[in-house]
Write a protein that holds these residues in place. Structure first.
Motif, PDB file in Angstrom:
ATOM      1  N   THR A 175       0.862  -1.180   0.000  1.00 20.05           N
ATOM      2  CA  THR A 175       0.000   0.000   0.000  1.00 20.05           C
ATOM      3  C   THR A 175       0.895   1.225   0.000  1.00 20.05           C
ATOM      4  OG1 THR A 175      -1.692  -1.158   1.268  1.00 20.05           O
ATOM      5  CG2 THR A 175      -1.829   1.242   1.188  1.00 20.05           C
ATOM      6  N   VAL A 176       0.740   2.053  -1.001  1.00 17.79           N
ATOM      7  CA  VAL A 176       1.534   3.277  -1.094  1.00 17.79           C
ATOM      8  C   VAL A 176       0.620   4.473  -0.900  1.00 17.79           C
ATOM      9  CG1 VAL A 176       1.302   3.389  -3.622  1.00 17.79           C
ATOM     10  CG2 VAL A 176       3.165   4.614  -2.494  1.00 17.79           C
ATOM     11  N   LEU A 177       1.083   5.447  -0.126  1.00 16.62           N
ATOM     12  CA  LEU A 177       0.382   6.723  -0.013  1.00 16.62           C
ATOM     13  C   LEU A 177       1.078   7.689  -0.965  1.00 16.62           C
ATOM     14  CD1 LEU A 177      -1.649   8.642   1.374  1.00 16.62           C
ATOM     15  CD2 LEU A 177       0.138   9.165   3.031  1.00 16.62           C
ATOM     16  N   VAL A 178       0.426   8.016  -2.057  1.00 23.09           N
ATOM     17  CA  VAL A 178       1.007   8.945  -3.035  1.00 23.09           C
ATOM     18  C   VAL A 178       1.052  10.333  -2.407  1.00 23.09           C
ATOM     19  CG1 VAL A 178       0.789   9.928  -5.342  1.00 23.09           C
ATOM     20  CG2 VAL A 178       0.111   7.553  -4.935  1.00 23.09           C
ATOM     21  N   GLN A 179       2.210  10.964  -2.457  1.00 22.60           N
ATOM     22  CA  GLN A 179       2.350  12.277  -1.817  1.00 22.60           C
ATOM     23  C   GLN A 179       2.587  13.412  -2.805  1.00 22.60           C
ATOM     24  OE1 GLN A 179       5.083  10.218   0.954  1.00 22.60           O
ATOM     25  NE2 GLN A 179       4.262  11.585   2.507  1.00 22.60           N
ATOM     26  N   THR A 180       3.087  13.064  -3.965  1.00 19.09           N
ATOM     27  CA  THR A 180       3.203  14.065  -5.030  1.00 19.09           C
ATOM     28  C   THR A 180       3.151  13.325  -6.354  1.00 19.09           C
ATOM     29  OG1 THR A 180       4.503  15.936  -5.876  1.00 19.09           O
ATOM     30  CG2 THR A 180       5.732  14.021  -5.093  1.00 19.09           C
ATOM     31  N   GLY A 181       2.687  14.008  -7.399  1.00 17.01           N
ATOM     32  CA  GLY A 181       2.552  13.368  -8.700  1.00 17.01           C
ATOM     33  C   GLY A 181       1.374  12.432  -8.761  1.00 17.01           C
ATOM     34  N   THR A 182       1.281  11.676  -9.856  1.00 21.10           N
ATOM     35  CA  THR A 182       0.194  10.709 -10.041  1.00 21.10           C
ATOM     36  C   THR A 182       0.794   9.372 -10.444  1.00 21.10           C
ATOM     37  OG1 THR A 182      -1.374  12.431 -10.704  1.00 21.10           O
ATOM     38  CG2 THR A 182      -1.893  10.173 -11.352  1.00 21.10           C
ATOM     39  N   LEU A 183       0.419   8.324  -9.703  1.00 18.98           N
ATOM     40  CA  LEU A 183       0.907   6.970  -9.947  1.00 18.98           C
ATOM     41  C   LEU A 183      -0.082   6.244 -10.848  1.00 18.98           C
ATOM     42  CD1 LEU A 183       3.015   4.740  -9.193  1.00 18.98           C
ATOM     43  CD2 LEU A 183       1.483   4.126  -7.303  1.00 18.98           C
ATOM     44  N   GLY A 184       0.417   5.675 -11.946  1.00 17.62           N
ATOM     45  CA  GLY A 184      -0.468   5.002 -12.885  1.00 17.62           C
ATOM     46  C   GLY A 184      -0.024   3.596 -13.212  1.00 17.62           C
ATOM     47  N   VAL A 185      -0.948   2.804 -13.735  1.00 18.81           N
ATOM     48  CA  VAL A 185      -0.632   1.442 -14.171  1.00 18.81           C
ATOM     49  C   VAL A 185       0.403   1.520 -15.281  1.00 18.81           C
ATOM     50  CG1 VAL A 185      -1.556  -0.650 -15.231  1.00 18.81           C
ATOM     51  CG2 VAL A 185      -2.900   0.587 -13.521  1.00 18.81           C
ATOM     52  N   GLY A 186       1.437   0.662 -15.215  1.00 23.36           N
ATOM     53  CA  GLY A 186       2.499   0.649 -16.221  1.00 23.36           C
ATOM     54  C   GLY A 186       3.699   1.500 -15.854  1.00 23.36           C
ATOM     55  N   ASP A 187       3.611   2.301 -14.770  1.00 23.67           N
ATOM     56  CA  ASP A 187       4.750   3.138 -14.357  1.00 23.67           C
ATOM     57  C   ASP A 187       5.901   2.275 -13.839  1.00 23.67           C
ATOM     58  OD1 ASP A 187       3.494   5.451 -15.021  1.00 23.67           O
ATOM     59  OD2 ASP A 187       2.947   6.029 -12.966  1.00 23.67           O
ATOM     60  N   ASN A 188       7.119   2.653 -14.215  1.00 24.55           N
ATOM     61  CA  ASN A 188       8.310   2.021 -13.652  1.00 24.55           C
ATOM     62  C   ASN A 188       8.644   2.690 -12.324  1.00 24.55           C
ATOM     63  OD1 ASN A 188       9.329   0.145 -15.875  1.00 24.55           O
ATOM     64  ND2 ASN A 188       9.080   2.069 -17.001  1.00 24.55           N
ATOM     65  N   PHE A 189       9.008   1.877 -11.326  1.00 23.23           N
ATOM     66  CA  PHE A 189       9.250   2.454  -9.995  1.00 23.23           C
ATOM     67  C   PHE A 189      10.458   1.798  -9.341  1.00 23.23           C
ATOM     68  CE2 PHE A 189       6.420  -1.160  -9.296  1.00 23.23           C
ATOM     69  CZ  PHE A 189       7.089  -1.855  -8.291  1.00 23.23           C
ATOM     70  N   VAL A 190      10.985   2.472  -8.334  1.00 20.86           N
ATOM     71  CA  VAL A 190      12.022   1.919  -7.483  1.00 20.86           C
ATOM     72  C   VAL A 190      11.650   2.225  -6.037  1.00 20.86           C
ATOM     73  CG1 VAL A 190      13.473   3.978  -7.703  1.00 20.86           C
ATOM     74  CG2 VAL A 190      14.509   1.822  -7.001  1.00 20.86           C
TER      75      VAL A 190
END
Length: 494
Positions: free
Chosen positions: A190-205
């Motif tokens: 579970t991530v609490l997004v704090q800035t920007g917008t997280l979308g399906v297909g995004d690469n993350f670290v």
């Protein structure tokens, strides 16, 4: 984040808000605990962090994550300010976020709101608005669902005053609130997004973990295409389970994510190799000999605020010219992982006074080589510290020759026994110095000079050429011709 003492109604308030503010059709689909959820008031969403204990303020803040914009302190109107209330106040103040007091259980017959308000001021140094301070207080009853709307409106008001903003039009960054391994889906977080917008297909670290968002879901298990600032989302597509409190960062490509993760793995490996064992109470002298720290750092956890104050008072009374004792943190309640993290970062050891050490803390202490000392009596703690400090000096004393006397005749003194009627033949003799008695080449005893007499007077020292009576501690078998050599103990520099 909702905080407070055990049994004061934190969970009841969260459940009551959730039942009254989440649509019935949505509430039925919850199959797992995700650590965060949203409710709406006046068309505006409010995200509640639902983590056990003070994790949002300890483990997460220890990793550099600030997930809370407002803290709600729950205090029972029938119980008042308790040890965990005090601990919660300390965490909230340390986080530097606005506080709202939710005065729960106002429906009970023995509720005494005025007493609680006074205790907040006197014990917790929390001045509510009614008393001229800046902390709002909202009376609530989770049981009767009273005051919940007022509490939510107060949260919105505080947020409005704080003027919190985030940019949704950028790559997302957020904090991992909760993570676990789920059958059929693998690692989920579970991530609490704090800035920007997280979308399906995004690469993350995330720390040393990298991947691509396979799917996003809200707390009710419904699929989402994107999550904006302040919104919690369950993420799948992780290769392994990350740690709560770590930061999720969206990057432009899988290659960039892999490069960042591998770089972090290498950095952590180097840090682990270079890490020295943490300070132990018995090792202070060795550190000093090598030119190391002359500070003894402590993290105090005790069963009550009174115990903490007693411990601090006893410790501050221990004085030493070369070792500075510092209490770098204090708190009420069991030793947790955040206490170990703080001790590891500060090269401190943890004092657990009449409290337990939870399993996570014990594991963290073993991994980070942090010493935990358990006590139930204040004196035992201060005795250990004093022993360690005395140990610093024991190897650094040397005997310095002072003088020599020859025994002429044993003299019997009433109530004392025999003393040595002697003449100082070299240097001087002083009371309380160390004496060695030689008979020929044989050393008979090494003891302390208990007294010196010139005629009938007690004196502190006798110089060369003068006669005197010498009283030695634990020795009376003098013979003419015995030689008494005197030494003083001088401390060498560490």
């Amino acid at each position: 984040t909702v905080m407070g003492h055990v049994d004061h109604g934190k969970t009841s308030i969260l459940d009551a808000i959730r039942q009254t503010k989440v649509a019935a059709g949505e509430a039925g689909g919850i199959t797992q605990r995700v650590g965060a959820y949203q409710v709406e008031k006046n068309g505006k969403p409010i995200t509640f962090i639902d983590t056990p204990g003070h994790e949002a303020f300890t483990a997460m803040r220890a990793r550099g994550a600030q997930v809370t914009d407002v803290a709600v302190l729950v205090v029972a109107a029938d119980d008042g300010v308790m040890p965990q209330t005090m601990e919660a106040i300390q965490h909230i103040k340390a986080a530097g976020v606005p506080m709202i007091v939710a005065l729960n259980k106002i429906d009970k017959d023995n509720a005494n709101p005025d007493r609680v308000k006074l205790e907040l001021s006197e014990k917790g140094h929390v001045l509510i608005e009614e008393y001229g301070g800046d902390v709002p207080l909202v009376p609530v009853s989770a049981k009767e669902k009273k005051g919940l709307d007022e509490l939510l409106e107060m949260i919105l008001l505080v947020i409005e005053i704080a003027d919190l903003k985030a940019n949704p039009d950028k790559p997302a960054a957020g904090t991992i609130i909760d993570a676990h391994l789920e059958r059929g889906r693998g690692p989920v977080a579970t991530v609490l997004v704090q800035t920007g917008t997280l979308g399906v297909g995004d690469n993350f670290v995330i720390g040393t973990v990298f991947g691509k968002v396979r799917a996003l879901m809200n707390e009710d298990g419904k699929k989402m295409q994107a999550a904006g600032p302040g919104q919690p989302a369950v993420v799948t597509g992780l290769p392994e389970v990350p740690n709560a409190g770590e930061i999720l960062q969206v990057v432009e490509s899988e290659r960039a994510a892999r490069t960042i993760a591998l770089s972090r793995i290498e950095s952590r490996r180097k840090v682990a190799q270079a890490a020295a064992p943490k300070q132990r109470l018995e090792d202070i002298y060795a550190a000093l000999q090598q030119g190391g720290t002359k500070e003894l750092n402590l993290v105090l956890k005790a069963d009550s605020h009174g115990s903490v104050e007693a411990l601090k008072g006893a410790i501050t009374r221990i004085e030493d010219p070369q070792v500075r004792i510092r209490v770098i943190a204090e708190g009420v309640g069991d030793v947790g992982e955040s206490d170990i993290n703080l001790a590891a970062a500060s090269d401190a050891f943890v004092v657990a006074f009449a409290v337990k050490v939870d399993n996570n803390a014990q594991t963290a202490a073993e991994q980070q080589k942090v010493e935990i000392r358990k006590y139930n009596v204040v004196y035992h703690l201060t005795e250990d510290i004093e022993k360690a400090i005395k140990g610093l000096y024991e190897p650094t004393f040397k005997q310095v020759y002072e003088g020599k006397a020859e025994v002429k005749v044993p003299i019997k003194v009433p109530k004392i026994g025999f003393i040595a009627g002697s003449q100082v033949t070299d240097g001087k003799l002083t009371r309380n110095s160390v004496a060695k008695v030689y008979r020929g080449k044989d050393l008979l005893i090494e003891t302390k000079i208990a007294g010196l007499r010139r005629f009938k007077d007690d004196v502190r020292e006798v110089a060369q050429g003068y006669e005197c009576g010498i009283e030695l501690d634990g020795f009376q078998d003098y013979q003419e011709g015995d030689v008494i050599e005197a030494y003083v103990l001088e401390q060498e520099n560490p």
